[in-house]
Design a protein around this motif. Sequence first.
Motif, PDB file in Angstrom:
ATOM      1  N   GLN A 181       0.830  -1.199   0.000  1.00  0.00           N
ATOM      2  CA  GLN A 181       0.000   0.000   0.000  1.00  0.00           C
ATOM      3  C   GLN A 181       0.870   1.256   0.000  1.00  0.00           C
ATOM      4  O   GLN A 181       0.616   2.218  -0.725  1.00  0.00           O
ATOM      5  CB  GLN A 181      -0.924   0.003   1.228  1.00  0.00           C
ATOM      6  CG  GLN A 181      -1.903  -1.160   1.297  1.00  0.00           C
ATOM      7  CD  GLN A 181      -2.807  -1.235   0.083  1.00  0.00           C
ATOM      8  OE1 GLN A 181      -3.535  -0.294  -0.219  1.00  0.00           O
ATOM      9  NE2 GLN A 181      -2.772  -2.357  -0.613  1.00  0.00           N
ATOM     10  N   GLN A 183       2.541   1.759  -3.474  1.00  0.00           N
ATOM     11  CA  GLN A 183       1.649   2.310  -4.495  1.00  0.00           C
ATOM     12  C   GLN A 183       1.439   3.807  -4.296  1.00  0.00           C
ATOM     13  O   GLN A 183       1.442   4.591  -5.249  1.00  0.00           O
ATOM     14  CB  GLN A 183       0.309   1.562  -4.463  1.00  0.00           C
ATOM     15  CG  GLN A 183       0.409   0.120  -4.931  1.00  0.00           C
ATOM     16  CD  GLN A 183      -0.873  -0.654  -4.719  1.00  0.00           C
ATOM     17  OE1 GLN A 183      -1.848  -0.146  -4.152  1.00  0.00           O
ATOM     18  NE2 GLN A 183      -0.893  -1.901  -5.172  1.00  0.00           N
ATOM     19  N   GLN A 184       1.251   4.220  -3.039  1.00  0.00           N
ATOM     20  CA  GLN A 184       1.033   5.631  -2.767  1.00  0.00           C
ATOM     21  C   GLN A 184       2.304   6.436  -3.026  1.00  0.00           C
ATOM     22  O   GLN A 184       2.251   7.531  -3.585  1.00  0.00           O
ATOM     23  CB  GLN A 184       0.576   5.840  -1.323  1.00  0.00           C
ATOM     24  CG  GLN A 184       0.176   7.282  -1.021  1.00  0.00           C
ATOM     25  CD  GLN A 184      -0.582   7.397   0.279  1.00  0.00           C
ATOM     26  OE1 GLN A 184      -0.841   6.418   0.954  1.00  0.00           O
ATOM     27  NE2 GLN A 184      -0.946   8.612   0.640  1.00  0.00           N
TER      28      GLN A 184
END
Length: 304
Positions: free
Chosen positions: A272, A275-276
């Motif tokens: 996560q 991706q950010q």
Amino acid sequence: MADEKKGDLSSLGDDKGGKAKAPKKPAEKRFTVPVFAVCVVAAAVIGVLVGKFLLGGFAGGAVTGKTTLSEGELDSTVGSYVYQGQTHAITARQALGAATGVDAAKQDDGTYTMPSADNVLDYARNQVLAVAVKAEGIEVSDEDMATYAKDTLGTDDYASLASTYGMSEDEVKEVVRQSAGVKRLYDKVVGTDDSAQAPETPAEPAEGSEDAATADYGKYIVGLLGDEWDADKGTWAREDGPYYAALKDQSFSADSATYDQAMTAYYVAYQQYSQQASSQSATWSQYVNGLLANASISIGELVS
């Protein structure tokens, strides 16, 4: 002459199992602007500068076709850039000072290694960024520098940093000052989101206890789950999130979980974050490329 290797965006690649790997630490003790891991991807920047990226495109007091410089030639021009209608010469001293430190480029015979094309290009990029920092009204105080140095390099002892990195104290201060300013600019362009933080790796279990379930691992997992977990009921709050997809067949609680389960949660959390962080990097690169698209950078023929 071989180009100096620069720090760039931290690796966010996945292994073959789809689990994100944490970035590796750099092998060399060397830093350039920006020190932090959000600088522009070089290939993307050079791509924008096609047609404006020149080799040997200037004359007048320039040193070309050389691999070394005498001390008297350090203030000779090795490149130039045009930005906002103004032309700026880049000297060997400036390019070396921002890259490796002038003293680090000095050889046993008293001559200095010629700055590489990357050194010159990096210096020009950073000067363009410095203009953007100023245009945004960003000012960097001594306190800002100290905070940035502590957060990024572990200390604000500039004399110690100068010794460690083979630079002068003034060169270190200038790198830190520029880096702190660019970091503030980055935060303004990309935004500051506390969720974009790499998760901490769970502590490894003691030998012989690899399969033991502990409260520490349970607490670690639940701390990552966020709104996917109902703390009052001690179960999943929803079943459409990435943690549920990875842990739905696992039996754990806030008071009991294994190291393997904690690592599964860690890999989800890192994915996560990855991706950010990639999205933020793309936003930043697009912004900087927009600035550099308006710049023309010329680099002398630095080697024969």
